[in-house]
Design a protein around this motif. Sequence first.
Motif, PDB file in Angstrom:
ATOM      1  N   GLU A  16      -8.578   8.393  -2.653  1.00  0.00           N
ATOM      2  CA  GLU A  16      -9.050   8.818  -2.860  1.00  0.00           C
ATOM      3  C   GLU A  16     -10.105  10.481  -3.267  1.00  0.00           C
ATOM      4  OE1 GLU A  16      -7.709   9.040  -7.570  1.00  0.00           O
ATOM      5  OE2 GLU A  16      -6.481   7.017  -6.603  1.00  0.00           O
ATOM      6  N   VAL A  22      -3.368  10.866  -4.101  1.00  0.00           N
ATOM      7  CA  VAL A  22      -3.172   9.601  -4.859  1.00  0.00           C
ATOM      8  C   VAL A  22      -1.942   7.937  -5.006  1.00  0.00           C
ATOM      9  CG1 VAL A  22      -3.066   8.451  -6.953  1.00  0.00           C
ATOM     10  CG2 VAL A  22      -3.838  10.611  -6.991  1.00  0.00           C
ATOM     11  N   ILE A  23      -0.896   8.717  -4.295  1.00  0.00           N
ATOM     12  CA  ILE A  23       0.817   8.358  -3.680  1.00  0.00           C
ATOM     13  C   ILE A  23       0.260   6.986  -2.885  1.00  0.00           C
ATOM     14  CG2 ILE A  23       2.909   7.805  -3.424  1.00  0.00           C
ATOM     15  CD1 ILE A  23       2.910  10.279  -5.347  1.00  0.00           C
ATOM     16  N   GLN A  24      -0.274   7.869  -1.678  1.00  0.00           N
ATOM     17  CA  GLN A  24      -0.259   7.182  -0.479  1.00  0.00           C
ATOM     18  C   GLN A  24      -1.832   5.598  -0.629  1.00  0.00           C
ATOM     19  OE1 GLN A  24      -1.349  10.339   2.157  1.00  0.00           O
ATOM     20  NE2 GLN A  24       0.118  10.675   3.258  1.00  0.00           N
ATOM     21  N   GLU A  26      -2.859   4.433  -3.865  1.00  0.00           N
ATOM     22  CA  GLU A  26      -2.012   3.192  -4.011  1.00  0.00           C
ATOM     23  C   GLU A  26      -1.289   3.037  -3.099  1.00  0.00           C
ATOM     24  OE1 GLU A  26      -0.642   4.945  -7.876  1.00  0.00           O
ATOM     25  OE2 GLU A  26      -2.462   5.334  -9.092  1.00  0.00           O
ATOM     26  N   ALA A  27      -0.448   2.840  -2.529  1.00  0.00           N
ATOM     27  CA  ALA A  27       0.519   2.494  -1.856  1.00  0.00           C
ATOM     28  C   ALA A  27      -0.458   1.507  -0.310  1.00  0.00           C
ATOM     29  CB  ALA A  27       1.456   3.222  -0.894  1.00  0.00           C
ATOM     30  N   GLU A  30      -1.782  -1.241  -2.308  1.00  0.00           N
ATOM     31  CA  GLU A  30      -1.290  -2.296  -2.352  1.00  0.00           C
ATOM     32  C   GLU A  30      -0.949  -3.048  -1.283  1.00  0.00           C
ATOM     33  OE1 GLU A  30       1.334  -4.409  -4.489  1.00  0.00           O
ATOM     34  OE2 GLU A  30      -0.428  -2.956  -5.697  1.00  0.00           O
TER      35      GLU A  30
END
Length: 116
Positions: A16, A22-24, A26-27, A30
């Motif tokens: 970030e 943020v979504i990318q 976190e992906a 993970e």
Amino acid sequence: MLSAIFDTLDFAKKLESKGVPVIQAEAHAEYLKEVLEATIEPLTNEHHENKNELNTLSIKVDKLNTKVEKLNIKVDKGFVKVSETIAKLETRLIKWMIGLMVTFSGFLYAALTLTH
């Protein structure tokens, strides 16, 4: 176990901070965690299996060493018995040789006495 090595939250925050949404982030974090787990866990399991095999082999080697030590003791006892037997036979042989020498000397003396 892997959580101690790889912190997904920290990784996502670093992404970030470099401009990844943020979504990318976190992906990605993970997915990277899943990849690492798929890679590290089999290696860890293999390590434990190898360690167990090594322990088993170590126990077997210890048992073999014990058997070898017992055999060495038996062999040493056997050598002692053989040495004792040889010593007894040497004594008997010397007695026989002395007896034969005395007998032969007696025959020689008798032969020399009779011829003169």
